[in-house]
Write a protein that holds these residues in place. Structure first.
Motif, PDB file in Angstrom:
ATOM      1  N   SER A 308       3.378 -21.987  -7.607  1.00  0.00           N
ATOM      2  CA  SER A 308       2.775 -21.322  -5.894  1.00  0.00           C
ATOM      3  C   SER A 308       1.223 -21.608  -6.036  1.00  0.00           C
ATOM      4  N   SER A 309       0.483 -20.641  -7.014  1.00  0.00           N
ATOM      5  CA  SER A 309      -0.474 -20.253  -7.119  1.00  0.00           C
ATOM      6  C   SER A 309      -1.857 -21.698  -7.438  1.00  0.00           C
ATOM      7  N   PHE A 310      -1.064 -22.288  -8.415  1.00  0.00           N
ATOM      8  CA  PHE A 310      -1.736 -23.529  -8.616  1.00  0.00           C
ATOM      9  C   PHE A 310      -1.351 -24.637  -7.729  1.00  0.00           C
ATOM     10  N   LYS A 311      -0.718 -25.172  -6.996  1.00  0.00           N
ATOM     11  CA  LYS A 311      -0.221 -25.718  -6.061  1.00  0.00           C
ATOM     12  C   LYS A 311      -1.100 -25.349  -5.180  1.00  0.00           C
ATOM     13  N   LEU A 312      -1.035 -24.348  -4.407  1.00  0.00           N
ATOM     14  CA  LEU A 312      -1.669 -24.274  -2.971  1.00  0.00           C
ATOM     15  C   LEU A 312      -2.781 -23.980  -3.169  1.00  0.00           C
ATOM     16  N   LEU A 313      -3.772 -23.224  -4.582  1.00  0.00           N
ATOM     17  CA  LEU A 313      -4.857 -22.827  -4.447  1.00  0.00           C
ATOM     18  C   LEU A 313      -5.797 -23.706  -5.309  1.00  0.00           C
ATOM     19  N   GLY A 314      -4.841 -24.199  -5.477  1.00  0.00           N
ATOM     20  CA  GLY A 314      -5.618 -25.043  -7.256  1.00  0.00           C
ATOM     21  C   GLY A 314      -5.593 -24.479  -8.506  1.00  0.00           C
ATOM     22  N   ARG A 315      -5.425 -22.935  -9.131  1.00  0.00           N
ATOM     23  CA  ARG A 315      -5.648 -22.206  -9.768  1.00  0.00           C
ATOM     24  C   ARG A 315      -4.568 -21.630 -10.685  1.00  0.00           C
ATOM     25  N   ARG A 316      -4.373 -20.902 -11.449  1.00  0.00           N
ATOM     26  CA  ARG A 316      -3.866 -19.898 -11.926  1.00  0.00           C
ATOM     27  C   ARG A 316      -3.604 -18.747 -12.018  1.00  0.00           C
ATOM     28  N   ILE A 317      -2.339 -17.989 -12.197  1.00  0.00           N
ATOM     29  CA  ILE A 317      -2.730 -16.400 -11.688  1.00  0.00           C
ATOM     30  C   ILE A 317      -2.684 -15.715 -13.376  1.00  0.00           C
ATOM     31  N   PHE A 318      -1.482 -16.427 -13.522  1.00  0.00           N
ATOM     32  CA  PHE A 318      -1.526 -16.142 -15.852  1.00  0.00           C
ATOM     33  C   PHE A 318      -2.674 -17.219 -16.624  1.00  0.00           C
ATOM     34  N   LEU A 319      -2.511 -16.902 -17.770  1.00  0.00           N
ATOM     35  CA  LEU A 319      -2.829 -18.022 -18.732  1.00  0.00           C
ATOM     36  C   LEU A 319      -2.051 -18.469 -18.661  1.00  0.00           C
TER      37      LEU A 319
END
Length: 359
Positions: A308-319
């Motif tokens: 969700s974070s990658f698709k919505l914000l373009g960045r990853r929460i976890f490595l």
């Protein structure tokens, strides 16, 4: 199966009655599944190596996993065989709950087998196309949920909420939807957790122990009334299935513990996850499973948050997700991650059991 013969022989000699007693069958189920899984494990590993049915390792994962490419997979077949044989021998097959469980257990296992088979044949970590996997898991789950809902005139659709004894809302037909999500969700959550040597099987054993205790309490009029949980007479036979999972899981752990000689594969993780979810539905303890299986919930949520974070914000929460890979990339050793997750899982199961009293 054996219970029918014992009941027949009891007509001629009452001493045979001891063999049909629940406690005897529970212990026998545990020992049977433990023996079968440990006995066939070495032969099965040899056979898989001969056929070169080895684990396909992701190229974008931790580099330490590359050495595992020669380790056999589909070890979940060992668990499925030992659980099925033990359950068919020692449970009362007239109990419809057993057949609900077997249907999900075998059905999800077949889906997992096809997924593993495609990975091995095509040497790809993709396996079965996701939409087809979810479609067939959904079909099985919905069928069982509908059979469970409409199969009894006395069926209760109460949602048991931990910590609350006077508030158990009736969900009606919505219970079918809840049951579907619990069964499919648990199957996928366990599947995501199975990423390191022995990481998934021990939490599965812990949760199975917790559910076997809940099954025993639920099948007792006295304890169910005392704890303010639904009394379900059919729940008694679920104990036999739970302990067969425990026995086969311990036997499989002998081969799966770090460094693993065999991996469970989707055939095992989907089957076991689906079975645990089905048991929770049959006991009407869906939310309790959410607590006891907290480690599976964390793993699944880490993937959802990452995507969700990658698709919505373009960045990853976890490595990397699931979260156990995140700790690997942070430099934790594999045995340390495994042990840490085992401890956390054990705590979650204890917390779940405590909620039965705090109501």
């Amino acid at each position: 199966m054996l219970v029918f013969l014992i009941d027949y022989l009891t007509n001629f000699y009452s001493g045979f009655n001891v063999f049909s007693h629940l406690y005897f069958r529970v212990i026998s189920s545990f020992l049977t599944s433990l023996y079968i899984s440990m006995h066939i494990g070495s032969y099965f590993i040899y056979w898989l190596k001969k056929l070169q049915i080895n684990q396909v390792v992701r190229n974008d994962g931790p580099k330490s996993h590359l050495r595992k490419h020669s380790t056999p997979t589909m070890g979940g077949i060992i668990i499925i065989v030992s659980v099925l044989i033990s359950t068919l021998i020692w449970s009362r097959l007239s109990n419809v709950y057993i057949w609900y469980l077997i249907t999900v257990f075998v059905g999800f296992g077949i889906i997992g087998f096809i997924d593993d088979y495609r990975k091995v044949i095509y040497r790809s970590s993709s396996g079965l196309i996701a939409r087809w996997k979810y479609l067939w898991m959904s079909i099985i789950s919905i069928i069982i949920s509908l059979l469970y809902f409409f199969g009894s005139n006395t069926i209760s659709t109460q949602l048991v909420i931990p910590f609350l004894k006077d508030f158990m809302p009736h969900l009606g037909i919505l219970y079918v939807i809840l049951s579907y999500f619990v069964i499919v969700g648990t199957g996928n959550a366990v599947n995501l957790t199975d990423g390191l040597d022995g990481l998934a099987i021990v939490p599965i054993i812990f949760v199975a122990i917790g559910l076997s205790i809940v099954s025993w309490l639920t099948s007792s009029i006295t304890f169910s009334a005392y704890l303010h949980i639904p009394y379900i007479s059919y729940a008694k036979e679920l104990i036999v299935f739970c302990v067969s999972i425990i026995g086969s899981g311990i036997g499989f752990l002998y081969f799966n513990i770090y460094p693993a000689r065999i991996f469970m594969g989707d055939v095992g993780s989907l089957a076991l996850g689906g079975a645990l979810g089905t048991i929770a539905v049959l006991l009407r303890q869906e939310l309790l499973l959410f607590i006891m299986g907290g480690i599976f919930v964390i793993e699944a949520c880490s993937v959802i948050l990452q995507v969700s974070s990658f698709k919505l914000l373009g960045r990853r929460i976890f490595l990397m997700a699931p979260i156990h890979h995140h700790y690997e990339l942070k430099g934790w050793s594999e045995p340390r991650i495994i042990l840490f997750f085992w401890i956390v899982s054990f705590i979650f199961v204890l917390l779940g059991l405590i909620t039965l009293k705090i109501r």
